[in-house]
Design a protein around this motif. Structure first.
Motif, PDB file in Angstrom:
ATOM      1  N   GLU A 101       0.845  -1.218   0.000  1.00 46.44           N
ATOM      2  CA  GLU A 101       0.000   0.000   0.000  1.00 46.44           C
ATOM      3  C   GLU A 101       0.869   1.253   0.000  1.00 46.44           C
ATOM      4  O   GLU A 101       0.537   2.251  -0.624  1.00 46.44           O
ATOM      5  N   ASP A 102       1.971   1.217   0.722  1.00 40.51           N
ATOM      6  CA  ASP A 102       2.838   2.399   0.797  1.00 40.51           C
ATOM      7  C   ASP A 102       4.055   2.284  -0.125  1.00 40.51           C
ATOM      8  O   ASP A 102       4.942   3.138  -0.106  1.00 40.51           O
ATOM      9  N   LEU A 103       4.086   1.230  -0.934  1.00 40.65           N
ATOM     10  CA  LEU A 103       5.120   1.051  -1.959  1.00 40.65           C
ATOM     11  C   LEU A 103       6.546   1.143  -1.410  1.00 40.65           C
ATOM     12  O   LEU A 103       7.360   1.947  -1.877  1.00 40.65           O
ATOM     13  N   TYR A 104       6.841   0.347  -0.386  1.00 44.66           N
ATOM     14  CA  TYR A 104       8.240   0.266   0.041  1.00 44.66           C
ATOM     15  C   TYR A 104       8.552  -1.116   0.596  1.00 44.66           C
ATOM     16  O   TYR A 104       7.654  -1.898   0.918  1.00 44.66           O
ATOM     17  N   VAL A 105       9.842  -1.402   0.676  1.00 42.74           N
ATOM     18  CA  VAL A 105      10.314  -2.652   1.263  1.00 42.74           C
ATOM     19  C   VAL A 105      11.431  -2.312   2.249  1.00 42.74           C
ATOM     20  O   VAL A 105      12.189  -1.372   2.009  1.00 42.74           O
ATOM     21  N   VAL A 106      11.476  -3.045   3.357  1.00 41.95           N
ATOM     22  CA  VAL A 106      12.601  -2.885   4.288  1.00 41.95           C
ATOM     23  C   VAL A 106      13.427  -4.173   4.198  1.00 41.95           C
ATOM     24  O   VAL A 106      12.904  -5.269   4.402  1.00 41.95           O
ATOM     25  N   VAL A 107      14.696  -4.021   3.853  1.00 40.47           N
ATOM     26  CA  VAL A 107      15.519  -5.191   3.552  1.00 40.47           C
ATOM     27  C   VAL A 107      16.889  -5.054   4.207  1.00 40.47           C
ATOM     28  O   VAL A 107      17.421  -3.949   4.327  1.00 40.47           O
ATOM     29  N   GLU A 108      17.433  -6.188   4.650  1.00 39.58           N
ATOM     30  CA  GLU A 108      18.766  -6.139   5.262  1.00 39.58           C
ATOM     31  C   GLU A 108      19.843  -6.004   4.182  1.00 39.58           C
ATOM     32  O   GLU A 108      19.644  -6.406   3.021  1.00 39.58           O
ATOM     33  N   ALA A 109      20.991  -5.480   4.606  1.00 35.89           N
ATOM     34  CA  ALA A 109      22.031  -5.094   3.639  1.00 35.89           C
ATOM     35  C   ALA A 109      22.598  -6.260   2.848  1.00 35.89           C
ATOM     36  O   ALA A 109      23.040  -6.095   1.711  1.00 35.89           O
ATOM     37  N   GLY A 110      22.576  -7.471   3.420  1.00 38.47           N
ATOM     38  CA  GLY A 110      23.214  -8.598   2.733  1.00 38.47           C
ATOM     39  C   GLY A 110      22.294  -9.312   1.758  1.00 38.47           C
ATOM     40  O   GLY A 110      22.716 -10.291   1.122  1.00 38.47           O
ATOM     41  N   ALA A 111      21.040  -8.828   1.603  1.00 39.66           N
ATOM     42  CA  ALA A 111      20.123  -9.496   0.657  1.00 39.66           C
ATOM     43  C   ALA A 111      20.660  -9.344  -0.762  1.00 39.66           C
ATOM     44  O   ALA A 111      21.175  -8.283  -1.140  1.00 39.66           O
ATOM     45  N   VAL A 112      20.519 -10.409  -1.552  1.00 37.86           N
ATOM     46  CA  VAL A 112      20.991 -10.376  -2.943  1.00 37.86           C
ATOM     47  C   VAL A 112      19.965  -9.586  -3.781  1.00 37.86           C
ATOM     48  O   VAL A 112      18.758  -9.780  -3.645  1.00 37.86           O
ATOM     49  N   THR A 113      20.471  -8.706  -4.641  1.00 44.24           N
ATOM     50  CA  THR A 113      19.613  -7.790  -5.395  1.00 44.24           C
ATOM     51  C   THR A 113      18.505  -8.534  -6.150  1.00 44.24           C
ATOM     52  O   THR A 113      17.331  -8.171  -6.067  1.00 44.24           O
ATOM     53  N   GLU A 114      18.879  -9.591  -6.885  1.00 37.89           N
ATOM     54  CA  GLU A 114      17.876 -10.281  -7.702  1.00 37.89           C
ATOM     55  C   GLU A 114      16.835 -10.981  -6.806  1.00 37.89           C
ATOM     56  O   GLU A 114      15.652 -11.034  -7.147  1.00 37.89           O
ATOM     57  N   GLU A 115      17.284 -11.487  -5.656  1.00 36.03           N
ATOM     58  CA  GLU A 115      16.315 -12.155  -4.768  1.00 36.03           C
ATOM     59  C   GLU A 115      15.299 -11.145  -4.241  1.00 36.03           C
ATOM     60  O   GLU A 115      14.106 -11.426  -4.136  1.00 36.03           O
TER      61      GLU A 115
END
Ligand code: FAD
Length: 460
Positions: A101-115
């Motif tokens: 709904e708010d168009l964002y994601v919170v992600v940790e720094a080590g997440a792989v870009t494509e994943e």
């Protein structure tokens, strides 16, 4: 490294996450440049409190600390030039929250870009920044290098999608920057200051990233030309027709030959220089724009033009494009990748100069890149002992760089300034800006423990 120090690190992250074997140290000593320097220890935290305790301890002890994502960087940023601790963030790889709904994601720094991209696409959302290394690169590394990518012509680059960050300062303090809304403007923009800082100011532990709706339809256009200059003229014509494809890539016949050995690239493309473009959006709009891109290419002298909307076929073409550097590296013992950007209207002139420099120094240079942004990767291919050719390679690199600067362009447009591009200081970043950058470094990291030997060569 003293036993006392490794013991303290083991207390912080657990013994299994402190690596000291010769193989592990070697694996964490280099990045995609091939430059290397051994760390004394590799530490793999999983939580922000652990990163905080490591940073505080390293500052107290004056131990160099080099953040590291996947190590795909092309400027030596993750090479622990000062020894000390290589801080691998790859265990911090969770997607904490996707908020459609708010168009964002919170992600940790080590997440792989494509994943990350696949996860948000499952919710019909889109995170566009796509460095060609996205299958392995991490979000923290993308922020550290201010990564660009193929789609930045229409969608912008990593920094355009940063809403906020969680960072750890060398003191161990955990700090939040930005907000979960895009219109937050309080104070200096510390979020974007981190973008491209290459782990020299703070350690990014998580990021709040802007998302957009996933485009309904995509069409890929492949156009072949007799020469690279012709392809570059066509790319200029595509833009001047008022079109904004999401991707507009260019590659010369050497690059095409290398990648067509391993991939399903159209047979008609071999021996030619190529333009590979993609349009996207609502079905009708994407199809119409693709027709216009195809026409602009045909009008510019393309020897053939193909359009493809089938997902498997498009993905095959983009896979081929993403493999160019690896394909060139497989065929040549040494590849020296340069990175220049010129105003996109001057790309033909830049390409002409690269060809002249190649002839003058009798060097084989394959050229490919993001034509839509005027960003080229002239890549010197060497099959003789490098020592015999070192001086003419050096002269060619200097001439290519000088030409780009004389056209009003830049050198470090894609790969941030690490060991490799310290040379930018003094030509792209002059005083007093360089003085201000030094003072900023002191404000964040007065003991100079974070990624020493990079950017300004401050630190021990
Ligand atoms: C085949 C190939 C294609 C590529 N194509 C592109 C492209 O199209 N566009 C592009 O921009 N780049 C490209 N690159 C370069 C590289 O992949 C990107 O720069 C990528 O962003 C690096 O991510 P990484 O996780 O590997 O970072 P690393 O190499 O591990 O680190 C890069 C820098 O970021 C810092 N860093 C890493 N994680 C953190 C963190 N959590 N906090 C603070 N600092 C951190 C490191 O200290 C280092 O200075 C390519 C590389 C290869 C090998």
């Amino acid at each position: 490294m003293e036993e006392r120090v490794t013991n303290r690190l083991r207390e912080i992250v657990g013994p299994e996450c402190v690596l000291t074997s010769a193989e592990e140290l070697r694996c964490h000593s280099c990045d995609a440049t091939g430059k290397s320097a051994l760390p004394e220890v590799v530490v793999r935290p999983e939580r922000v409190e652990q990163v905080s305790a490591i940073a505080r301890f390293c500052t107290e002890e004056g131990i160099p600390l080099t953040p590291r994502g996947a190590g795909t960087g092309l400027s030596g940023g993750a090479v622990p030039a000062g020894g000390g601790v290589s801080l691998s963030l790859t265990r911090m790889n969770k997607i904490r929250e996707i908020v459609p709904e708010d168009l964002y994601v919170v992600v940790e720094a080590g997440a792989v870009t494509e994943e990350l991209q696949r996860a948000v696409e499952a919710a019909s959302l889109f995170y566009p920044p796509d460095p060609a290394s996205r299958r392995s690169s991490t979000i923290g590394g993308n922020i550290g290098t201010a990564a660009r990518g193929l789609r930045c012509l229409k969608y912008g680059v990593t920094k355009n999608y940063l809403m906020g960050l969680e960072i750890v300062l060398p003191t161990g303090d955990v700090m939040k920057t930005g907000a979960r809304t895009f219109k937050s403007v309080a104070g200096y923009d510390l979020t974007r200051l981190m973008c491209g800082s290459g782990g020299t100011l703070a350690i990014v532990t998580s990021a709040t990233l802007k998302l957009i709706p996933l485009p309904e339809h995509r069409v890929t256009v492949l156009a072949a030309f007799a020469t690279l200059e012709k392809a570059a003229e066509a790319s200029r014509n595509v833009i001047s027709c008022g079109l904004t494809p999401s991707v507009l890539e260019i590659m010369d016949s050497l690059a095409v030959e290398a990648m067509s050995r391993d991939t399903a690239l159209s047979r008609g493309a071999r021996g030619c220089s190529l333009i590979l473009a993609e349009t996207d959006g609502f079905r009708e709009a994407a199809e119409t724009e693709a027709d216009r891109v195809a026409k602009a290419c045909a009008d510019s002298g393309a020897t053939f033009v193909e359009k493809s909307a089938e997902q498997w076929e498009r993905e095959g073409l983009w896979e081929a494009r993403r493999s160019v550097l690896t394909a060139l590296a497989k065929l040549n013992p040494v590849t020296i990748l340069e990175n220049v950007t010129v105003p996109r209207t001057l790309i033909v002139e830049m390409i002409r100069s690269i060809a002249e420099i190649s002839r003058k120094h009798e060097l084989v240079i394959a050229t490919f890149g993001h034509a839509g942004d005027g960003n080229l990767h002239p890549t010197i291919l060497v099959d003789a002992p490098i020592s015999e050719m070192a001086s003419k390679i050096e002269r060619a690199v200097v001439e290519i760089s000088e030409k780009a600067l004389s056209l009003g362009g830049g050198l470090s447009s894609e790969h941030v300034i690490g060991i490799e591009e310290g040379r930018c200081f003094g030509c792209e970043i002059e005083a007093p800006a360089s003085e201000i950058v030094k003072r900023l470094k002191d404000a964040f990291d007065p003991r100079g423990i974070l990624n020493p030997g990079k950017l300004l060569c401050v630190g021990r």
